[in-house]
Write an enzyme that holds these catalytic residues in place. Sequence first.
Site, PDB file in Angstrom:
ATOM      1  N   GLU A  93       0.296  -0.679  16.431  1.00 13.90           N
ATOM      2  CA  GLU A  93      -0.534   0.477  16.037  1.00 13.90           C
ATOM      3  C   GLU A  93      -1.515   0.832  17.159  1.00 13.90           C
ATOM      4  O   GLU A  93      -1.744   2.014  17.458  1.00 13.90           O
ATOM      5  CB  GLU A  93      -1.292   0.172  14.739  1.00 13.90           C
ATOM      6  CG  GLU A  93      -2.140   1.367  14.291  1.00 13.90           C
ATOM      7  CD  GLU A  93      -3.028   1.070  13.091  1.00 13.90           C
ATOM      8  OE1 GLU A  93      -2.626   0.285  12.207  1.00 13.90           O
ATOM      9  OE2 GLU A  93      -4.136   1.639  13.038  1.00 13.90           O
ATOM     10  N   CYS A 149      -8.387   1.728   6.443  1.00 15.19           N
ATOM     11  CA  CYS A 149      -7.901   2.525   5.307  1.00 15.19           C
ATOM     12  C   CYS A 149      -8.333   1.941   3.961  1.00 15.19           C
ATOM     13  O   CYS A 149      -8.801   0.803   3.880  1.00 15.19           O
ATOM     14  CB  CYS A 149      -6.382   2.639   5.385  1.00 15.19           C
ATOM     15  SG  CYS A 149      -5.571   1.133   4.869  1.00 15.19           S
ATOM     16  N   CYS A 183       2.510   5.862   8.905  1.00 11.58           N
ATOM     17  CA  CYS A 183       1.639   6.104   7.753  1.00 11.58           C
ATOM     18  C   CYS A 183       0.723   7.306   8.054  1.00 11.58           C
ATOM     19  O   CYS A 183       0.117   7.374   9.133  1.00 11.58           O
ATOM     20  CB  CYS A 183       0.776   4.876   7.463  1.00 11.58           C
ATOM     21  SG  CYS A 183      -0.387   5.209   6.117  1.00 11.58           S
ATOM     22  N   HIS A 218       5.451  -5.137   8.914  1.00  9.99           N
ATOM     23  CA  HIS A 218       5.479  -6.516   9.401  1.00  9.99           C
ATOM     24  C   HIS A 218       5.732  -7.501   8.270  1.00  9.99           C
ATOM     25  O   HIS A 218       4.837  -8.267   7.880  1.00  9.99           O
ATOM     26  CB  HIS A 218       4.162  -6.849  10.103  1.00  9.99           C
ATOM     27  CG  HIS A 218       3.983  -6.119  11.392  1.00  9.99           C
ATOM     28  ND1 HIS A 218       2.763  -5.721  11.892  1.00  9.99           N
ATOM     29  CD2 HIS A 218       4.912  -5.705  12.302  1.00  9.99           C
ATOM     30  CE1 HIS A 218       2.939  -5.125  13.053  1.00  9.99           C
ATOM     31  NE2 HIS A 218       4.228  -5.082  13.325  1.00  9.99           N
ATOM     32  N   SER A 256       1.649  -9.956  10.552  1.00 10.57           N
ATOM     33  CA  SER A 256       0.990  -8.893   9.793  1.00 10.57           C
ATOM     34  C   SER A 256      -0.520  -9.004   9.960  1.00 10.57           C
ATOM     35  O   SER A 256      -1.148  -9.942   9.458  1.00 10.57           O
ATOM     36  CB  SER A 256       1.379  -9.015   8.318  1.00 10.57           C
ATOM     37  OG  SER A 256       0.521  -8.214   7.541  1.00 10.57           O
ATOM     38  N   SER A 257      -1.083  -8.044  10.646  1.00  4.88           N
ATOM     39  CA  SER A 257      -2.519  -8.084  10.956  1.00  4.88           C
ATOM     40  C   SER A 257      -3.354  -8.126   9.679  1.00  4.88           C
ATOM     41  O   SER A 257      -4.235  -8.964   9.516  1.00  4.88           O
ATOM     42  CB  SER A 257      -2.857  -6.852  11.807  1.00  4.88           C
ATOM     43  OG  SER A 257      -4.221  -6.731  11.966  1.00  4.88           O
ATOM     44  N   ASN A 258      -3.058  -7.222   8.741  1.00  3.71           N
ATOM     45  CA  ASN A 258      -3.901  -7.138   7.535  1.00  3.71           C
ATOM     46  C   ASN A 258      -3.798  -8.421   6.709  1.00  3.71           C
ATOM     47  O   ASN A 258      -4.778  -8.845   6.103  1.00  3.71           O
ATOM     48  CB  ASN A 258      -3.575  -5.893   6.723  1.00  3.71           C
ATOM     49  CG  ASN A 258      -2.308  -6.010   5.923  1.00  3.71           C
ATOM     50  OD1 ASN A 258      -2.318  -6.507   4.814  1.00  3.71           O
ATOM     51  ND2 ASN A 258      -1.187  -5.596   6.508  1.00  3.71           N
ATOM     52  N   THR A 272      -6.339   0.560  11.658  1.00  5.08           N
ATOM     53  CA  THR A 272      -6.559   0.780  10.215  1.00  5.08           C
ATOM     54  C   THR A 272      -6.684  -0.512   9.399  1.00  5.08           C
ATOM     55  O   THR A 272      -7.114  -0.462   8.250  1.00  5.08           O
ATOM     56  CB  THR A 272      -5.380   1.583   9.624  1.00  5.08           C
ATOM     57  OG1 THR A 272      -4.173   0.876   9.902  1.00  5.08           O
ATOM     58  CG2 THR A 272      -5.318   2.977  10.185  1.00  5.08           C
ATOM     59  N   CYS A 330       0.869  -1.182   0.000  1.00  4.86           N
ATOM     60  CA  CYS A 330       0.000   0.000   0.000  1.00  4.86           C
ATOM     61  C   CYS A 330       0.904   1.231   0.000  1.00  4.86           C
ATOM     62  O   CYS A 330       2.132   1.112   0.142  1.00  4.86           O
ATOM     63  CB  CYS A 330      -0.854  -0.005   1.258  1.00  4.86           C
ATOM     64  SG  CYS A 330       0.169   0.032   2.755  1.00  4.86           S
TER      65      CYS A 330
END
Length: 314
Positions: free
Chosen positions: A126, A197, A96, A41, A225-227, A167, A12
């Site tokens: 975060e 986001c 970010c 991450h 990595s959460s996302n 996010t 991103c």
Amino acid sequence: MKVILANPRGFCAGVSRAVDVVERVLNLEKHPVYVRHEVVHNRAVVNDLKQKGAIFVKELDEVPDHSVCIFSAHGVSQSVKEIAKEKNLTIYDATCPLVTKVHKEVQKASNEGVECVLIGHKGHPEVEGTLGQYHNQYAKIYLVENVADVQKLQVNDPSRLIYATQTTLSVDETAGIVHALKQKYPKIAVPKKEDICYATQNRQNAIKALAKEVDIVLVVGSKNSSNSNRLRELAENSGVKSYLIDDKDDIDTSWFVDKVSCGVTAGASAPEYLVQDVVSFLQNTFNAEISELEGVKEEVTFPLPRLLKQRQKM
Ligand code: 10D
Ligand code: SF4
């Protein structure tokens, strides 16, 4: 076998910028460059930056006074910023801008004595950073991770309350938590603009579309990595077996027995070359035919941190 790539996937704007910041600071500074927390991450990104000279630390007490230090894309609390000042560190802040936006909402609530409910994962950097924007003697910030937490929650003044979120959460799960909050606290104020986001939203939409077309999904991304984890969960929730892999070496060919189509995507912190390695592996192993789904075009970019721009001009 058919291999279908999700679109958009991978880096991103916030991650591209953070990696760029570390590379530029390494080129610019003659002194050792410390990075507080993994800048993003992803194991491969961190290893690559280590090779280039970056020194990753967990906390600022590992950084000598008067050093150069970079804050990771996930952001930091106000107290970390204060420690950096006390230690006379030169800070390049790779937070970010979309995380900073959430920080500002929380700071505003803190200044006005409005209580805040933060939706996010306990212990995630975060979330630690966002919680650490709130300092008010008479009012509080509360962390909720799920609907059960909302049910247990007791705020001081339900008439002066806002919510904010991490996010990179699951859009659908968060909608359920927000619904529970609104039912319990009808006066709770909504953020002006969504905190989850654009990149999180787009990658989740893309994997939902992908999961309809395939019978196994590989998500390229690191375990912390959460996302990326949310992407894997989404595919599983759509009824498709899904694996989170750092790179092609994590692939187990037994996963593909009786499978005729495989979807591939990548979390926001996973570089495209790792996706291409996975695609080549599948091509070579299963003689796979490759295609890519259409998706929204992302044109978001963020300017470099001010200090970096200034110093690059010098
Ligand atoms: O764990 P995560 O999804 O929050 O972070 P990662 O570094 O994997 O991806 C980039 C997202 C950031 C920096 C949070 F906005
Ligand atoms: Fe920024 Fe979103 Fe990327 Fe996080 S996932 S770094 S908030 S653009």
